[in-house]
Design a protein around this motif. Structure first.
Motif, mmCIF file in Angstrom:
data_model
loop_
_atom_site.group_PDB
_atom_site.id
_atom_site.type_symbol
_atom_site.label_atom_id
_atom_site.label_comp_id
_atom_site.label_asym_id
_atom_site.label_seq_id
_atom_site.Cartn_x
_atom_site.Cartn_y
_atom_site.Cartn_z
ATOM 1 N N ASN A 24 13.839 -13.765 -10.804
ATOM 2 C CA ASN A 24 14.168 -14.243 -9.461
ATOM 3 C C ASN A 24 13.992 -13.155 -8.403
ATOM 4 O O ASN A 24 14.226 -13.387 -7.226
ATOM 5 C CB ASN A 24 15.603 -14.784 -9.419
ATOM 6 N N GLY A 25 13.598 -11.941 -8.820
ATOM 7 C CA GLY A 25 13.384 -10.844 -7.885
ATOM 8 C C GLY A 25 14.629 -10.045 -7.568
ATOM 9 O O GLY A 25 14.600 -9.165 -6.720
ATOM 10 N N LYS A 26 15.721 -10.321 -8.264
ATOM 11 C CA LYS A 26 16.977 -9.589 -8.017
ATOM 12 C C LYS A 26 17.185 -8.538 -9.107
ATOM 13 O O LYS A 26 16.968 -8.805 -10.283
ATOM 14 C CB LYS A 26 18.157 -10.552 -7.980
ATOM 15 N N LYS A 27 17.642 -7.357 -8.669
ATOM 16 C CA LYS A 27 17.906 -6.298 -9.645
ATOM 17 C C LYS A 27 19.075 -6.693 -10.531
ATOM 18 O O LYS A 27 19.968 -7.437 -10.115
ATOM 19 C CB LYS A 27 18.170 -4.962 -8.952
ATOM 20 N N ILE A 28 19.044 -6.217 -11.761
ATOM 21 C CA ILE A 28 20.106 -6.480 -12.730
ATOM 22 C C ILE A 28 20.847 -5.170 -12.938
ATOM 23 O O ILE A 28 20.246 -4.167 -13.346
ATOM 24 C CB ILE A 28 19.525 -7.007 -14.052
ATOM 25 N N THR A 29 22.145 -5.151 -12.644
ATOM 26 C CA THR A 29 22.911 -3.907 -12.709
ATOM 27 C C THR A 29 23.761 -3.785 -13.967
ATOM 28 O O THR A 29 24.563 -2.872 -14.082
ATOM 29 C CB THR A 29 23.801 -3.750 -11.458
ATOM 30 N N THR A 30 23.547 -4.693 -14.919
ATOM 31 C CA THR A 30 24.245 -4.609 -16.204
ATOM 32 C C THR A 30 23.917 -3.270 -16.854
ATOM 33 O O THR A 30 22.771 -2.839 -16.843
ATOM 34 C CB THR A 30 23.768 -5.745 -17.138
ATOM 35 N N THR A 61 0.857 -1.176 0.000
ATOM 36 C CA THR A 61 0.000 0.000 0.000
ATOM 37 C C THR A 61 0.896 1.230 0.000
ATOM 38 O O THR A 61 1.760 1.392 0.863
ATOM 39 C CB THR A 61 -0.924 0.012 1.236
ATOM 40 N N ARG A 62 0.691 2.096 -1.002
ATOM 41 C CA ARG A 62 1.468 3.330 -1.139
ATOM 42 C C ARG A 62 0.952 4.397 -0.176
ATOM 43 O O ARG A 62 -0.123 4.262 0.390
ATOM 44 C CB ARG A 62 1.390 3.828 -2.590
ATOM 45 N N SER A 63 1.703 5.473 -0.040
ATOM 46 C CA SER A 63 1.309 6.546 0.878
ATOM 47 C C SER A 63 -0.021 7.178 0.493
ATOM 48 O O SER A 63 -0.717 7.720 1.344
ATOM 49 C CB SER A 63 2.408 7.607 0.953
ATOM 50 N N ASP A 64 -0.413 7.092 -0.797
ATOM 51 C CA ASP A 64 -1.696 7.647 -1.224
ATOM 52 C C ASP A 64 -2.847 6.647 -1.071
ATOM 53 O O ASP A 64 -3.981 6.928 -1.445
ATOM 54 C CB ASP A 64 -1.625 8.153 -2.665
ATOM 55 N N GLY A 65 -2.559 5.452 -0.534
ATOM 56 C CA GLY A 65 -3.585 4.444 -0.315
ATOM 57 C C GLY A 65 -3.759 3.456 -1.453
ATOM 58 O O GLY A 65 -4.442 2.448 -1.303
ATOM 59 N N SER A 66 -3.149 3.716 -2.620
ATOM 60 C CA SER A 66 -3.262 2.785 -3.752
ATOM 61 C C SER A 66 -2.360 1.580 -3.529
ATOM 62 O O SER A 66 -1.420 1.621 -2.742
ATOM 63 C CB SER A 66 -2.909 3.496 -5.063
ATOM 64 N N LYS A 67 -2.674 0.486 -4.234
ATOM 65 C CA LYS A 67 -1.879 -0.742 -4.135
ATOM 66 C C LYS A 67 -0.934 -0.833 -5.325
ATOM 67 O O LYS A 67 -1.309 -0.556 -6.460
ATOM 68 C CB LYS A 67 -2.788 -1.977 -4.137
ATOM 69 N N GLN A 68 0.313 -1.228 -5.050
ATOM 70 C CA GLN A 68 1.351 -1.365 -6.059
ATOM 71 C C GLN A 68 1.881 -2.794 -6.022
ATOM 72 O O GLN A 68 2.035 -3.375 -4.948
ATOM 73 C CB GLN A 68 2.484 -0.366 -5.754
ATOM 74 N N VAL A 69 2.179 -3.356 -7.184
ATOM 75 C CA VAL A 69 2.715 -4.710 -7.277
ATOM 76 C C VAL A 69 4.177 -4.713 -6.817
ATOM 77 O O VAL A 69 4.944 -3.790 -7.107
ATOM 78 C CB VAL A 69 2.609 -5.250 -8.723
ATOM 79 N N THR A 70 4.549 -5.777 -6.112
ATOM 80 C CA THR A 70 5.934 -5.978 -5.679
ATOM 81 C C THR A 70 6.450 -7.311 -6.217
ATOM 82 O O THR A 70 5.671 -8.224 -6.499
ATOM 83 C CB THR A 70 6.059 -5.991 -4.141
ATOM 84 N N LEU A 71 7.755 -7.405 -6.337
ATOM 85 C CA LEU A 71 8.418 -8.661 -6.689
ATOM 86 C C LEU A 71 9.525 -8.870 -5.676
ATOM 87 O O LEU A 71 10.390 -7.990 -5.517
ATOM 88 C CB LEU A 71 8.983 -8.609 -8.113
ATOM 89 N N ALA A 72 9.487 -9.978 -4.954
ATOM 90 C CA ALA A 72 10.424 -10.261 -3.868
ATOM 91 C C ALA A 72 10.433 -9.093 -2.879
ATOM 92 O O ALA A 72 11.467 -8.730 -2.332
ATOM 93 C CB ALA A 72 11.825 -10.549 -4.403
ATOM 94 N N GLY A 73 9.269 -8.469 -2.692
ATOM 95 C CA GLY A 73 9.117 -7.362 -1.755
ATOM 96 C C GLY A 73 9.394 -5.991 -2.331
ATOM 97 O O GLY A 73 9.001 -4.989 -1.753
ATOM 98 N N SER A 74 10.081 -5.911 -3.470
ATOM 99 C CA SER A 74 10.436 -4.620 -4.065
ATOM 100 C C SER A 74 9.301 -4.088 -4.935
ATOM 101 O O SER A 74 8.845 -4.778 -5.849
ATOM 102 C CB SER A 74 11.694 -4.750 -4.929
#
Length: 185
Positions: A166-172, A124-137
């Motif tokens: 896999n939920g991990k950021k890619i820094t390439t 739940t965002r600060s404005d009350g809307s719902k945002q999708v997460t992947l591995a919590g991010s």
């Protein structure tokens, strides 16, 4: 003297706030594979679902990043280093969220293809809307990505990244690509 120090301190805090999202034109260089733009695109990214439907996530091979997470229409999704994954919290609001629109959760359980359903959730965002997460991010679009397969937001400000299944950021770093996604020669 105190008044001058107060004015300078206020200016420093203001500039820090403006550049916190890493999307300011003067704060970060434009990605190498696109021309510099002084203002973000005015259109909102096409959403992967109607307002009442559930969000859709899948994977696609984009540039030299390998398989990354995209929405139901193939638009690249990003994570932000200043967010937290445990517990999930979005720290991109206001002008940041204009340049980096959140992936809305919609109604129902997000639909996935090529991604473990156990990694997908909402916050739940600060404005009350719902945002999708992947591995919590929390997941975001980049307003300057014009079409499916664009990944112009990669490494903007050193804080925005495409994300793997896999939920991990890619820094390439992005390779030099032309508008059709082929290496330029």
């Amino acid at each position: 003297m105190k008044r001058i120090a107060l004015v300078i301190g206020t200016a420093v805090v203001g500039l820090s706030t403006l550049t916190a999202c890493g999307g300011g034109a003067s704060a970060t260089p434009a990605p190498q594979n696109t021309p510099a733009q002084s203002t973000p695109a005015q259109s909102t990214p096409s959403q992967s679902t109607p307002a009442t439907g559930a969000a859709k996530l899948s994977t696609a091979t984009v540039g030299n990043f390998g398989k990354i997470v995209v929405d139901g229409t193939g638009r690249t999704l990003y994570v932000y280093d200043l967010d937290t994954a445990n517990p999930s919290k979005s720290n991109c609001d206001g002008s940041c969220a204009t340049l980096w629109p959140p992936l809305p959760a919609g109604a129902g359980t997000p639909q996935v293809s090529g991604i473990a359903a156990s990694l997908v959730g909402t916050v739940t965002r600060s404005d009350g809307s719902k945002q999708v997460t992947l591995a919590g991010s929390p997941l975001y679009y980049y307003a300057n990505d014009a079409k499916a397969g664009d990944a112009n937001g990669q490494a903007v400000g050193g804080t925005w990244w495409v994300i793997g299944a896999n939920g991990k950021k890619i820094t390439t770093q992005a390779s030099s690509m032309n508008s059709s996604g082929n290496s330029g020669s």
